[in-house]
Design an enzyme around this catalytic site. Structure first.
Site, PDB file in Angstrom:
ATOM      1  N   PHE A 182       0.859  -1.188   0.000  1.00 35.00           N
ATOM      2  CA  PHE A 182       0.000   0.000   0.000  1.00 35.00           C
ATOM      3  C   PHE A 182       0.891   1.231   0.000  1.00 35.00           C
ATOM      4  O   PHE A 182       1.677   1.435   0.922  1.00 35.00           O
ATOM      5  CB  PHE A 182      -0.948   0.058   1.209  1.00 35.00           C
ATOM      6  CG  PHE A 182      -1.846   1.267   1.128  1.00 35.00           C
ATOM      7  CD1 PHE A 182      -2.987   1.258   0.346  1.00 35.00           C
ATOM      8  CD2 PHE A 182      -1.507   2.451   1.774  1.00 35.00           C
ATOM      9  CE1 PHE A 182      -3.790   2.389   0.217  1.00 35.00           C
ATOM     10  CE2 PHE A 182      -2.303   3.584   1.657  1.00 35.00           C
ATOM     11  CZ  PHE A 182      -3.443   3.561   0.878  1.00 35.00           C
TER      12      PHE A 182
ATOM     13  N   ASP B 212       9.134   2.780   2.181  1.00 36.16           N
ATOM     14  CA  ASP B 212       7.979   3.616   2.508  1.00 36.16           C
ATOM     15  C   ASP B 212       7.696   3.446   4.002  1.00 36.16           C
ATOM     16  O   ASP B 212       7.212   2.407   4.438  1.00 36.16           O
ATOM     17  CB  ASP B 212       6.775   3.177   1.671  1.00 36.16           C
ATOM     18  CG  ASP B 212       5.516   4.008   1.969  1.00 36.16           C
ATOM     19  OD1 ASP B 212       5.502   4.731   2.988  1.00 36.16           O
ATOM     20  OD2 ASP B 212       4.552   3.918   1.183  1.00 36.16           O
TER      21      ASP B 212
ATOM     22  N   LYS C 194       2.331  11.124   7.191  1.00 39.29           N
ATOM     23  CA  LYS C 194       1.486  10.917   8.368  1.00 39.29           C
ATOM     24  C   LYS C 194       1.985  11.642   9.626  1.00 39.29           C
ATOM     25  O   LYS C 194       1.814  12.841   9.732  1.00 39.29           O
ATOM     26  CB  LYS C 194       1.277   9.417   8.594  1.00 39.29           C
ATOM     27  CG  LYS C 194       0.412   8.811   7.479  1.00 39.29           C
ATOM     28  CD  LYS C 194      -0.251   7.499   7.824  1.00 39.29           C
ATOM     29  CE  LYS C 194      -1.309   7.146   6.795  1.00 39.29           C
ATOM     30  NZ  LYS C 194      -0.919   6.166   5.787  1.00 39.29           N
TER      31      LYS C 194
END
Ligand SMILES: *Cc1c(COP(=O)(O)O)cnc(C)c1O
Length: 418
Positions: free
Chosen positions: A151, A236, A265
């Site tokens: 993802f 990531d 985030k």
């Protein structure tokens, strides 16, 4: 109608807020039926005044706690001075943020963006251009290897290499510059690399995939293979970075540093979108004026907040807290004697609980926990993710555990009766 702060009373029924959102918003989410109106630290409140412990923290964006006083102050202070001047000019804030971010990650240079997906796109552009200009791959032939269950966000390029049909179906055509290999299998990487491979990009630990931790030694082995074949190792850590797994960055469990690193985030302190791509100098140097950019990326508000988020991670020892309290939470969950749970995985305060779909859906577990005052969200149909703010206390974790225990015991009773 004027709605002032003193008027804390309800102005609409919960169901009306929900109906209005459903009427006017694209239905690309399936929220729990709770209307939040207030947040502080690890707690949030709904429209009816009910209080909940936030066990999702906005998919790890709120690791420093809701409305963290230092993040809030950094933002307000910056708003006294300057807003968004664009990158057409230098500012007094961006360099300090970049310097700190490079120091804590060990990377040479950074490129600021806003959302996670944009930082991933930046990594893809860097990897390909490095492939052509430094590695010497023939025009338009560069391949990036990615993993099963990945993802990396929602742009068309990114969903094009998703292995989840829900994310990609009917959003094509896709450009084919990516190959998917199994996650956690270093031999598969070695076999998949060709002279056209410019990078191997994956989450150091997978979040949306269901909190998947690769086997010990995987990252180290992967780094050796990438070096041997002159392939960039790009991690990531948008979700697993920033102290979530018990180290400042998840790669630090095994290696010194990758060639490229993607953050987002929690870098925005839960208040503002701040993301970044970091890389080795020779990789970042492929960007020259005009090749990439972002109007809001690296603006002084983002820079002030990002810098403070990093300072808080250090000052409040968030990684240590995450490691200690995460181990405690995992132990407590493992002690729960129930048929509902088939596996518990995790690193730090980032725990995936596999729910037996023959007993109950992960969604129902989350709905029942909501009624007990604990907010979390299923990922896929069978995993419940626990990811509270890293500022949580042991007492609050104990309270959460007792809610989980009660919910699972209610479900077990029903299952036995059936
Ligand atoms: C959330 C996430 C993204 C995308 O970030 P956005 O800010 O939603 O674009 C990318 N990669 C990982 C690992 C994520 O968890």
């Amino acid at each position: 109608m004027q709605q002032n702060k003193e008027n804390q009373g309800k102005i609409m029924d919960t169901k009306d807020y929900i109906e209005r959102e459903n009427k006017y918003l694209a239905q690309n989410y399936h929220p729990l039926p709770v209307v939040l109106t207030k947040a502080e630290g690890v707690w949030v409140w709904d429209n009816d005044g009910n209080k909940y412990l936030d066990f999702l923290s906005a998919y790890s964006a709120v690791s420093a706690g809701h409305l963290n006083a230092r993040i809030k102050k950094a933002m307000i202070d910056q708003l006294e001075d300057m807003d968004v001047p664009s990158r057409a000019f230098y500012t007094d804030k961006l360099g300090a943020f970049a310097e700190k971010l490079c120091q804590v990650t060990g990377m040479d240079k950074m490129l600021p963006m806003n959302t996670g997906a944009e930082a991933v796109e930046t990594a893809i552009k860097a990897a390909r251009r490095w492939g052509y200009e430094v590695k010497g791959i023939a025009e338009d032939q560069a391949k990036i290897l990615v993993v099963d269950g990945n993802f990396h966000g929602r742009t068309t390029t990114i969903v094009g290499f998703s292995s989840d049909p829900a994310y990609k179906k009917n959003f094509g055509p896709y450009d084919g510059g990516f190959d998917i290999i199994p996650y956690g299998d270093a031999d598969a990487l070695e076999q998949a690399i060709t002279p056209d491979t410019c990078a191997f990009m994956f989450e150091t630990m997978q979040g949306e995939g269901g909190i998947i931790i690769p086997p010990k030694g995987y990252l180290k082995k992967v780094q050796e293979i990438c070096r041997k074949h002159n392939v960039l190792l790009i991690l990531d850590e948008i979700q697993c970075g920033m102290a979530r797994t018990g180290k400042d960055f998840a790669f630090q469990h095994e290696i010194d540093k990758p060639d490229g690193l993607i953050l987002g985030k929690a870098l925005g302190g839960g208040i503002y979108p701040v993301s970044a791509f970091l890389a080795r100098k020779d990789v970042m140097d492929i960007f020259v004026p005009g090749t990439h950019g972002s109007t809001f990326g690296g603006n002084p508000i983002a820079a002030a907040i990002g810098l403070e988020a990093l300072n808080i991670m250090e000052d409040d020892k968030l990684a240590e807290r995450s490691a200690e309290l995460g181990a405690y939470l995992k132990d407590q969950l493992e002690d729960i004697n129930t048929d509902c749970i088939t596996e518990i995985r995790g690193a730090g305060l980032w725990i995936g609980v596999d729910i037996d779909p023959d007993v109950v859906s992960a969604r129902e577990v989350c709905e029942r926990l909501q009624h007990k005052g604990l907010l979390c969200k299923e990922t896929h149909e069978t995993v419940v993710r626990f990811a509270p703010p890293l500022t949580i206390t042991k007492e609050d974790i104990d309270w959460a555990i007792s809610q989980v225990r009660e919910v699972l015991s209610d479900i077990a009773d029903r299952h036995e009766a059936a």
